[in-house]
Design an enzyme around this catalytic site. Structure first.
Site, PDB file in Angstrom:
ATOM      1  CG  HIS A 132      -4.212  -3.709   2.800  1.00 54.73           C
ATOM      2  ND1 HIS A 132      -3.648  -3.318   4.002  1.00 54.73           N
ATOM      3  CD2 HIS A 132      -4.399  -2.573   2.090  1.00 54.73           C
ATOM      4  CE1 HIS A 132      -3.511  -2.007   4.020  1.00 54.73           C
ATOM      5  NE2 HIS A 132      -3.964  -1.530   2.869  1.00 54.73           N
TER       6      HIS A 132
ATOM      7  CD  GLU B  59      -2.966  -6.394   5.519  1.00 51.93           C
ATOM      8  OE1 GLU B  59      -3.716  -5.422   5.648  1.00 51.93           O
ATOM      9  OE2 GLU B  59      -2.194  -6.529   4.531  1.00 51.93           O
TER      10      GLU B  59
ATOM     11  CB  CYS C  33      -0.974  -0.045   1.170  1.00 56.73           C
ATOM     12  SG  CYS C  33      -2.396   1.050   0.949  1.00 56.73           S
TER      13      CYS C  33
END
Length: 392
Positions: free
Chosen positions: A370, A372, A286
């Protein structure tokens, strides 16, 4: 620009959104009282509102949730990505209801009040989202007053006086205050988060040491690095090259975060360039992706409406596989400015914008999305394994 022309205040209105355009949108306030000014954006995730609100990347923003039933599973102490919410406030369609989930410990409106964040319900979120899509993310003030008393002209002046996110460095506001070693692994139902993050594997082998530069990191990033087999140390966003190297890293992680990457890059990019000169393995996510791009001479730009949600399709160019990803960014890397030593690896299937690149002359890569999750799909965990696998 026209002055505010508010629609008549409806009975029972205790909250309002005043846009810099002069539009006034009435609703029902919940959570904390007062007012907050920022950029109004929308998020399409159907789950994970607590994780979204606590994502440091949302600093300076007011989130409109497109899913109507926000708050229906309550809140708890585990589904957070930071100690406090970083989003300024939230806008939802339906009133917050009594939670229905065995993990809930408090209602969403109570949690918002506890953390000093304003909520606004009873809003036509479809119309507001359509406005953002057509006209771009506006500046606005969200306000809550239980007695329904508002100074609309003052709120409008506050909205028009806010400078916007371009040129704004917010990473320093949300970063860790000092160096620390991350402890804790992923969450499992019935067990919670794993407590230990030992520096050696069960077989006694030393784990590769990842130093994370925290520009506004979500906690689940560190948990996934641990899951992939790394030991993690965290440094503040403005850590120097010398402070990074003093920890003897095997690899560097560049985190997500809020604000304009060009502004954060004033102090972050020189450090990243020196790490690249050392051929240090680097992985960025990001804002970290954007900073890596700036470090190799590329440019970033403010997006018209940004990408925020848990269902964004991204095409992996090496094999054509489509990953469903979680995204939260209002700036992007200008693909045409990447140098010859950078190869684009991922693109957004929503608008074709850059979603990842790797360097061909140094062990560094990054993605705009992202991997995660939290919330969102887990299609992209392989990126953590790929990075840790590079560290030997």
């Amino acid at each position: 620009m026209a002055d505010a022309q508010p629609t008549p205040m409806p009975d029972g209105a205790t909250g309002v959104l005043v846009l810099a355009s002069g539009d006034v949108i009435w609703g029902r306030g919940f959570g904390a009282t007062g007012a907050a000014v920022g950029e109004v954006c929308f998020n399409t995730a159907m789950t994970g509102y607590q994780e979204v609100l606590t994502d440091p990347s949302y600093a300076g923003q007011i989130i409109t949730f497109t899913f109507p039933h926000i708050g229906n599973v309550g809140t708890n102490a585990e589904d957070v990505e930071a100690d406090d919410p970083h989003a300024l406030g939230m806008i939802v369609r339906e009133d917050v209801t009594e939670p229905s989930n065995f993990r809930s410990v408090a209602r969403l409106d109570e949690w918002m009040k506890q953390h000093g964040r304003i909520g606004l319900s009873g809003i036509d979120t479809r119309a507001l989202t359509r406005r953002i899509r057509e006209s771009g993310a506006p500046t606005g003030v969200i306000a809550h007053s239980p007695d329904g008393s508002f100074d609309i002209d003052a709120l409008l002046a506050e909205a028009r006086g806010w400078p916007g996110l371009e040129g704004m460095d917010l990473a320093r506001q949300v970063t860790a205050k000092m160096h620390y070693g991350w402890q804790g692994g992923i969450w499992r139902l019935g067990f919670g988060y794993e407590d230990e993050s030992p520096s050696r594997t069960a077989g006694g082998e030393k784990k590769p040491h990842v130093v994370a530069l925290d520009y506004g990191a979500k906690r689940n990033i560190y948990r996934n690095l641990v899951r992939a087999g790394a030991k993690v140390s965290v440094l503040p966003a403005d850590a120097s090259y010398e402070e990074v190297m003093a920890l003897k890293p095997d690899g560097i992680f560049l985190s997500n975060g809020p604000g304009d990457p060009a502004a954060t890059g004033e102090y972050a990019v020189p450090v990243i360039r020196r790490l690249l000169d050392d051929k240090m393995p680097i992985f960025g996510i990001c804002l970290g992706h954007q900073l890596l791009a700036l470090a190799v001479g590329a440019q970033t730009t403010k997006m018209f409406q940004g990408h925020r949600g848990a269902n964004h399709p991204v095409k992996r160019l090496e094999d054509g596989v489509v990953e469903i990803t979680s995204m939260n960014h209002g700036f992007s890397v200008k693909t045409e400015t990447l140098p010859e030593t950078a190869r684009e690896t991922h693109v957004s299937l929503f608008d074709g914008s850059n979603a990842g690149f790797m360097l061909t002359d140094r062990p560094a890569f990054s993605v705009q999305y992202h991997p995660e999750a939290s919330p969102g799909p887990q299609d992209s965990f392989y990126l953590f394994e790929r990075f840790v696998g590079m560290l030997g």
